[in-house]
Motif scaffolding. Sequence first.
Motif, mmCIF file in Angstrom:
data_model
loop_
_atom_site.group_PDB
_atom_site.id
_atom_site.type_symbol
_atom_site.label_atom_id
_atom_site.label_comp_id
_atom_site.label_asym_id
_atom_site.label_seq_id
_atom_site.Cartn_x
_atom_site.Cartn_y
_atom_site.Cartn_z
ATOM 1 N N ILE A 21 0.886 -1.062 0.183
ATOM 2 C CA ILE A 21 0.077 -0.007 0.006
ATOM 3 C C ILE A 21 1.121 1.280 0.077
ATOM 4 N N VAL A 22 0.762 2.181 -0.912
ATOM 5 C CA VAL A 22 1.364 3.385 -1.003
ATOM 6 C C VAL A 22 0.690 4.426 -0.471
ATOM 7 N N HIS A 23 1.301 4.860 0.832
ATOM 8 C CA HIS A 23 0.552 5.628 1.697
ATOM 9 C C HIS A 23 0.643 7.079 1.214
ATOM 10 N N ASN A 24 1.881 7.501 0.947
ATOM 11 C CA ASN A 24 2.081 8.796 0.522
ATOM 12 C C ASN A 24 3.099 8.969 -0.360
ATOM 13 N N VAL A 25 3.448 10.214 -0.946
ATOM 14 C CA VAL A 25 4.670 10.706 -1.570
ATOM 15 C C VAL A 25 5.362 11.984 -0.586
ATOM 16 N N VAL A 26 6.436 12.115 -0.148
ATOM 17 C CA VAL A 26 7.033 12.938 0.301
ATOM 18 C C VAL A 26 8.722 13.615 -0.049
ATOM 19 N N VAL A 27 8.465 14.899 -0.469
ATOM 20 C CA VAL A 27 9.482 15.551 -1.025
ATOM 21 C C VAL A 27 10.227 16.479 0.004
ATOM 22 N N GLU A 28 11.357 16.853 -0.203
ATOM 23 C CA GLU A 28 12.121 17.936 0.850
ATOM 24 C C GLU A 28 12.305 19.177 0.002
ATOM 25 N N HIS A 29 11.418 20.364 0.147
ATOM 26 C CA HIS A 29 11.782 21.527 -0.525
ATOM 27 C C HIS A 29 12.851 22.371 0.018
ATOM 28 N N GLU A 30 13.426 23.331 -0.588
ATOM 29 C CA GLU A 30 14.480 24.008 -0.088
ATOM 30 C C GLU A 30 14.017 25.128 0.787
ATOM 31 N N VAL A 31 13.080 25.531 0.527
ATOM 32 C CA VAL A 31 12.205 26.733 1.588
ATOM 33 C C VAL A 31 11.222 26.040 2.511
ATOM 34 N N TYR A 32 10.309 25.400 2.119
ATOM 35 C CA TYR A 32 9.211 24.846 2.671
ATOM 36 C C TYR A 32 9.246 23.593 3.642
ATOM 37 N N GLY A 33 10.638 22.763 3.776
ATOM 38 C CA GLY A 33 11.031 21.762 4.159
ATOM 39 C C GLY A 33 9.987 20.574 3.539
ATOM 40 N N MET A 67 7.438 18.279 2.436
ATOM 41 C CA MET A 67 5.759 18.225 1.713
ATOM 42 C C MET A 67 5.461 17.017 1.438
ATOM 43 N N GLU A 68 4.142 16.696 1.742
ATOM 44 C CA GLU A 68 3.728 15.513 1.727
ATOM 45 C C GLU A 68 2.343 15.479 0.939
ATOM 46 N N GLY A 69 2.046 14.455 0.180
ATOM 47 C CA GLY A 69 0.793 14.189 -0.623
ATOM 48 C C GLY A 69 0.316 12.782 -0.341
ATOM 49 N N GLU A 70 -0.966 12.615 0.256
ATOM 50 C CA GLU A 70 -1.493 11.496 0.558
ATOM 51 C C GLU A 70 -1.868 10.723 -0.656
ATOM 52 N N LEU A 71 -1.572 9.467 -0.921
ATOM 53 C CA LEU A 71 -1.931 8.739 -2.017
ATOM 54 C C LEU A 71 -2.723 7.270 -1.690
ATOM 55 N N ASN A 72 -2.555 6.573 -0.488
ATOM 56 C CA ASN A 72 -3.176 5.372 -0.234
ATOM 57 C C ASN A 72 -3.790 4.755 -1.446
ATOM 58 N N LEU A 73 -2.567 4.203 -2.493
ATOM 59 C CA LEU A 73 -2.903 3.374 -3.422
ATOM 60 C C LEU A 73 -2.694 1.913 -2.991
ATOM 61 N N LYS A 74 -3.666 1.119 -3.158
ATOM 62 C CA LYS A 74 -3.701 -0.282 -2.819
ATOM 63 C C LYS A 74 -3.750 -1.410 -4.136
ATOM 64 N N SER A 75 -4.032 -0.918 -4.969
ATOM 65 C CA SER A 75 -4.227 -1.608 -6.371
ATOM 66 C C SER A 75 -3.912 -0.965 -7.720
ATOM 67 N N ARG A 76 -3.832 -1.645 -8.759
ATOM 68 C CA ARG A 76 -3.550 -1.177 -9.963
ATOM 69 C C ARG A 76 -4.746 -0.330 -10.399
ATOM 70 N N ARG A 77 -5.872 -0.550 -10.149
ATOM 71 C CA ARG A 77 -7.060 0.380 -10.154
ATOM 72 C C ARG A 77 -6.923 1.768 -9.597
ATOM 73 N N ASP A 78 -6.377 1.728 -8.396
ATOM 74 C CA ASP A 78 -6.253 2.903 -7.830
ATOM 75 C C ASP A 78 -4.944 3.739 -8.309
ATOM 76 N N VAL A 79 -4.065 3.213 -8.728
ATOM 77 C CA VAL A 79 -2.937 3.653 -9.382
ATOM 78 C C VAL A 79 -3.424 4.557 -10.776
ATOM 79 N N GLN A 80 -4.437 3.482 -11.710
ATOM 80 C CA GLN A 80 -4.628 4.055 -12.973
ATOM 81 C C GLN A 80 -5.575 5.432 -12.621
ATOM 82 N N LEU A 81 -6.578 5.352 -11.496
ATOM 83 C CA LEU A 81 -7.342 6.371 -11.281
ATOM 84 C C LEU A 81 -6.401 7.646 -11.020
ATOM 85 N N TYR A 82 -5.352 7.433 -10.088
ATOM 86 C CA TYR A 82 -4.379 8.448 -9.804
ATOM 87 C C TYR A 82 -3.648 9.133 -10.884
ATOM 88 N N ILE A 83 -3.262 8.284 -12.029
ATOM 89 C CA ILE A 83 -2.584 8.493 -13.196
ATOM 90 C C ILE A 83 -3.729 9.524 -13.970
#
Length: 170
Positions: A94-106, A108-124
Amino acid sequence: MENKERRDTILKMLQQASKPVTGTEMARVCQVSRQIIVGDIALLRASGTPVISTPRGYQLHAFHKHGCQESFLCKHGPELVEAELDAIVDNGGIVHNVVVEHEVYGFMEGELNLKSRRDVQLYIQRMKKTKAPLLSSMSNGVHTHLVETETEEEMEAIHKALEKLGVLVG
């Protein structure tokens, strides 16, 4: 419907749902705009209610006391997003999130909660439709994903699949 009554209705809908509930469905039941629902969800989260967003709607996060969690540090361009996410869900993750480190903001997280290929397709599809930039575009493709599996074997299979794709850093 008053604000508190509406948030209570939203919470009850989430508690009784066997699948994610869309903001549109909540708005219809509560007879308000979807934007009002987005605000109510934010207030529920701020009060400690574990509401998560998925490509198919909102749901309550069920915390698991079993299984494994690992954070994978990855780097790639937009052309490998789908392959990366499919490699994780295909191997039981299960892909819970994506996190990046920004030079200014520190961080940053986006919730994904992807559990299946269908979830991935909907996200894409949603990313393409909205033309929203990937969070990783702010960090030269470097990002992490918090991944959960039921077993160590599944986690190892995910690690191998991501290595094979060449997206792991380090």
